[in-house]
Design an enzyme around this catalytic site. Sequence first.
Site, PDB file in Angstrom:
ATOM      1  N   ARG A 186      -1.812   7.956   4.446  1.00 44.57           N
ATOM      2  CA  ARG A 186      -1.999   8.418   5.348  1.00 44.57           C
ATOM      3  C   ARG A 186      -0.956   8.934   6.582  1.00 44.57           C
ATOM      4  O   ARG A 186      -1.106   9.689   7.001  1.00 44.57           O
ATOM      5  CB  ARG A 186      -2.948   7.451   6.370  1.00 44.57           C
ATOM      6  CG  ARG A 186      -4.277   7.771   5.686  1.00 44.57           C
ATOM      7  CD  ARG A 186      -5.327   6.979   6.598  1.00 44.57           C
ATOM      8  NE  ARG A 186      -4.853   5.875   5.659  1.00 44.57           N
ATOM      9  CZ  ARG A 186      -5.591   5.110   5.864  1.00 44.57           C
ATOM     10  NH1 ARG A 186      -6.715   4.558   6.572  1.00 44.57           N
ATOM     11  NH2 ARG A 186      -5.820   2.925   5.301  1.00 44.57           N
ATOM     12  N   GLU A 192     -15.883  -1.758   5.158  1.00 37.76           N
ATOM     13  CA  GLU A 192     -14.989  -1.074   5.406  1.00 37.76           C
ATOM     14  C   GLU A 192     -15.699  -0.387   5.861  1.00 37.76           C
ATOM     15  O   GLU A 192     -17.257   0.155   5.964  1.00 37.76           O
ATOM     16  CB  GLU A 192     -14.692  -0.342   4.187  1.00 37.76           C
ATOM     17  CG  GLU A 192     -13.240  -2.184   3.714  1.00 37.76           C
ATOM     18  CD  GLU A 192     -12.347  -2.043   4.716  1.00 37.76           C
ATOM     19  OE1 GLU A 192     -11.629  -1.283   5.513  1.00 37.76           O
ATOM     20  OE2 GLU A 192     -12.779  -3.527   5.002  1.00 37.76           O
ATOM     21  N   LYS A 228      38.319   6.019  18.962  1.00 38.70           N
ATOM     22  CA  LYS A 228      37.717   5.225  17.826  1.00 38.70           C
ATOM     23  C   LYS A 228      38.826   3.812  17.660  1.00 38.70           C
ATOM     24  O   LYS A 228      39.717   4.144  17.519  1.00 38.70           O
ATOM     25  CB  LYS A 228      37.511   6.689  17.048  1.00 38.70           C
ATOM     26  CG  LYS A 228      37.826   5.386  15.322  1.00 38.70           C
ATOM     27  CD  LYS A 228      38.070   6.535  14.311  1.00 38.70           C
ATOM     28  CE  LYS A 228      39.504   5.684  13.871  1.00 38.70           C
ATOM     29  NZ  LYS A 228      39.494   6.154  13.136  1.00 38.70           N
ATOM     30  N   GLY A 239       0.390  -0.937   0.151  1.00 34.64           N
ATOM     31  CA  GLY A 239      -0.359   0.023   0.028  1.00 34.64           C
ATOM     32  C   GLY A 239       0.798   1.178   0.210  1.00 34.64           C
ATOM     33  O   GLY A 239       2.077   1.471   0.103  1.00 34.64           O
ATOM     34  N   LYS A 249       6.242   3.177   4.200  1.00 39.52           N
ATOM     35  CA  LYS A 249       4.770   3.192   5.417  1.00 39.52           C
ATOM     36  C   LYS A 249       5.673   1.506   6.664  1.00 39.52           C
ATOM     37  O   LYS A 249       6.173   1.489   8.072  1.00 39.52           O
ATOM     38  CB  LYS A 249       3.899   2.771   5.274  1.00 39.52           C
ATOM     39  CG  LYS A 249       3.505   2.250   7.089  1.00 39.52           C
ATOM     40  CD  LYS A 249       1.434   2.957   7.157  1.00 39.52           C
ATOM     41  CE  LYS A 249       0.826   1.233   6.368  1.00 39.52           C
ATOM     42  NZ  LYS A 249      -0.784   1.174   6.057  1.00 39.52           N
TER      43      LYS A 249
HETATM   44  C1  UD1 Z   1      -7.296  -2.737   6.618  1.00 38.45           C
HETATM   45  C2  UD1 Z   1      -8.963  -3.702   6.049  1.00 38.45           C
HETATM   46  C3  UD1 Z   1     -10.020  -2.865   7.170  1.00 38.45           C
HETATM   47  C4  UD1 Z   1      -8.823  -3.761   8.750  1.00 38.45           C
HETATM   48  C5  UD1 Z   1      -8.251  -3.495   9.032  1.00 38.45           C
HETATM   49  C6  UD1 Z   1      -7.080  -3.601  10.125  1.00 38.45           C
HETATM   50  C7  UD1 Z   1      -9.649  -3.850   4.057  1.00 38.45           C
HETATM   51  C8  UD1 Z   1      -9.927  -3.768   2.663  1.00 38.45           C
HETATM   52  N1  UD1 Z   1      -9.384  -3.330   5.155  1.00 38.45           N
HETATM   53  O1  UD1 Z   1      -8.039  -1.582   6.426  1.00 38.45           O
HETATM   54  O2  UD1 Z   1     -10.849  -4.421   7.343  1.00 38.45           O
HETATM   55  O3  UD1 Z   1      -9.594  -3.558   9.608  1.00 38.45           O
HETATM   56  O4  UD1 Z   1      -6.671  -3.485   7.774  1.00 38.45           O
HETATM   57  O5  UD1 Z   1      -6.005  -2.791  10.347  1.00 38.45           O
HETATM   58  O6  UD1 Z   1      -8.767  -4.944   3.855  1.00 38.45           O
HETATM   59  N2  UD1 Z   1      -1.822  -3.646   0.685  1.00 38.45           N
HETATM   60  C9  UD1 Z   1      -0.993  -3.980  -0.163  1.00 38.45           C
HETATM   61  N3  UD1 Z   1      -1.723  -3.507  -1.360  1.00 38.45           N
HETATM   62  C10 UD1 Z   1      -2.919  -3.084  -1.456  1.00 38.45           C
HETATM   63  C11 UD1 Z   1      -3.783  -2.243  -1.154  1.00 38.45           C
HETATM   64  C12 UD1 Z   1      -3.359  -2.357   0.693  1.00 38.45           C
HETATM   65  O7  UD1 Z   1      -0.112  -3.963  -0.063  1.00 38.45           O
HETATM   66  O8  UD1 Z   1      -3.128  -2.389  -2.714  1.00 38.45           O
HETATM   67  C13 UD1 Z   1      -1.211  -3.873   1.941  1.00 38.45           C
HETATM   68  C14 UD1 Z   1      -1.316  -2.092   3.100  1.00 38.45           C
HETATM   69  O9  UD1 Z   1       0.174  -1.805   2.830  1.00 38.45           O
HETATM   70  C15 UD1 Z   1      -1.494  -2.034   4.494  1.00 38.45           C
HETATM   71  C16 UD1 Z   1      -2.443  -3.948   4.186  1.00 38.45           C
HETATM   72  O10 UD1 Z   1      -2.300  -3.817   2.513  1.00 38.45           O
HETATM   73  O11 UD1 Z   1      -0.013  -3.147   4.919  1.00 38.45           O
HETATM   74  C17 UD1 Z   1      -3.388  -2.951   4.862  1.00 38.45           C
HETATM   75  O12 UD1 Z   1      -4.025  -1.931   4.053  1.00 38.45           O
HETATM   76  P1  UD1 Z   1      -4.467  -0.581   4.634  1.00 38.45           P
HETATM   77  O13 UD1 Z   1      -4.302   0.380   3.314  1.00 38.45           O
HETATM   78  O14 UD1 Z   1      -4.075   0.026   5.399  1.00 38.45           O
HETATM   79  O15 UD1 Z   1      -6.018  -0.759   4.967  1.00 38.45           O
HETATM   80  P2  UD1 Z   1      -7.124  -0.634   5.848  1.00 38.45           P
HETATM   81  O16 UD1 Z   1      -7.756   0.960   5.464  1.00 38.45           O
HETATM   82  O17 UD1 Z   1      -6.346  -0.258   6.899  1.00 38.45           O
HETATM   83 CA    CA Z   2      -3.939  -0.278   8.170  1.00 35.39          CA
END
Ligand code: UD1
Ligand code: CA
Length: 455
Positions: free
Chosen positions: A14, A154, A350, A10, A21
């Site tokens: 944020r 969500e 050192k 991701g 991240k």
């Molecule tokens: C996600 C969950 C939510 C949960 C929360 C818990 C989904 C749709 N939502 O939301 O239900 O309560 O985690 O912390 O799953 N990532 C990828 N590829 C992508 C998108 C995201 O690898 O295309 C990874 C991100 O790097 C991250 C993880 O997936 O490590 C979760 O993504 P993030 O955008 O943080 O999801 P949340 O909005 O927190």
């Molecule tokens: Ca998250």
Amino acid sequence: MKKAIILSAGEGTRMKSHNSKVLHKLLNRSMIDYVLDACDFVDERIVVGGNNYDILKENLDKSIYIVKQNIGEDFPYGTGYAVKLCLDRIGDDDKVMILTGDTPLIKKETLEKFLEFHENEQSVATVLTSEIDDPFGYGRIVKDENGNLLKIVEQKDCNEQELLIKEFNSGMMIVNGDVLKTSINKLDTNNSKGEMYLTDIFEIIRRENKTIKTFKHSDVTETHGINTKAQLYFCEEILKDRVNKKFMEDGVVISNASTVIIEPSVKIGRDTVIIGPCRIYGDTEIGSDCVIKGDCEISNCKIGDNVVIKSSYLENSTVGNGTDIGPFAHLRPNSNLKENVHIGNFVEVKNSTVGNGTKAGHLAYVGDSDLGSGINIGCGVIFVNYDGKNKFRSVVEDNVFVGSNSNIIAPVTLKKDSFIACGTTITDDVEEGSLSIGRNRQENKIGWVYKKQQK
Ligand code: UD1
Ligand code: CA
């Protein structure tokens, strides 16, 4: 086989950061490393990386398989799509634990219990949930009147009723390989973000009347996700407390503990007292009955027993039993202090060895030198090791006295029992048991000032 997929591709928008991240640190260790440690009991760990792919490849253990997710307008996005990219590494009989790289507080014992539960319940898909009063930002767990999971919604897609639900998706789940494959391939992007949500597989699986379960974990601190820097701080505080208390349980005294940051990899012996503020990192081992106080930072050091360190910085060095350091000393890499050494105020060492009982009490620089035992290094002594192009080493043998404000211009050897008069600039070797004095003799001009005033 047991597999784990750790989603980390991701954009982490944020976080408002130009860095990945999941490589942000808590107690000096990357977020994702905590997650990888917590699931290290599975047969294979697969990480999904995005724009951070190269840097993940550089930083993660070589045993970890990294899948690249292309990020950009032309590519699908979402946790479901990220898992889809891993499916060719998943067998039908595999148990697949899906974790996110941004939930570093999860404990290994919890994931082990979670897997045991999934297997015992003969569930095809189990989600790890938790409950808080205001689960803002998390997916909500929607259940029927019998407590069976219907779907995960969500935050942005919740109706008013669903927003009131306190049980939330931790982002951690276990799905059987065959079920994961068929359900992922049925995902769509009909939601407020237009993403492929992994969480939608539960509704798909339920429609096929297969057993799905929730594993509700009571320790909510383990399921916190990190999306912002404030959440990073929040989680680091929890982790710091957890780690410090573990050291206390093992016999370490920690005072002013909220300012003591210890990386979990550090080892500390019994009855050692740490008085914050203090940071201890990496591959550091500290013996027993030591005192570490003041503003200290210690990285990758091996420290013996009964050592006292006050307000000093130490990197990649070793310190023998009974040695005392500081306040305001700096051990730079490859300093090897033996036993009962004294390194005092504003002394820098050192790439040098310092033998038993040798003392450098004040304002000195010991660089690229080998010092024997029982030596006194006076105030303001400088080991001049650099001619602008090359570095050279000097040797000081046992029981040498180096008077204050002397310069030792490398490469030279001061043989044992020699005595260097203060203010001497040493450019040649000094023989055993000899005095070396190299400075202009003082001349007093009697009454010079008064004569000048009378003119
Ligand atoms: C996600 C969950 C939510 C949960 C929360 C818990 C989904 C749709 N939502 O939301 O239900 O309560 O985690 O912390 O799953 N990532 C990828 N590829 C992508 C998108 C995201 O690898 O295309 C990874 C991100 O790097 C991250 C993880 O997936 O490590 C979760 O993504 P993030 O955008 O943080 O999801 P949340 O909005 O927190
Ligand atoms: Ca998250």
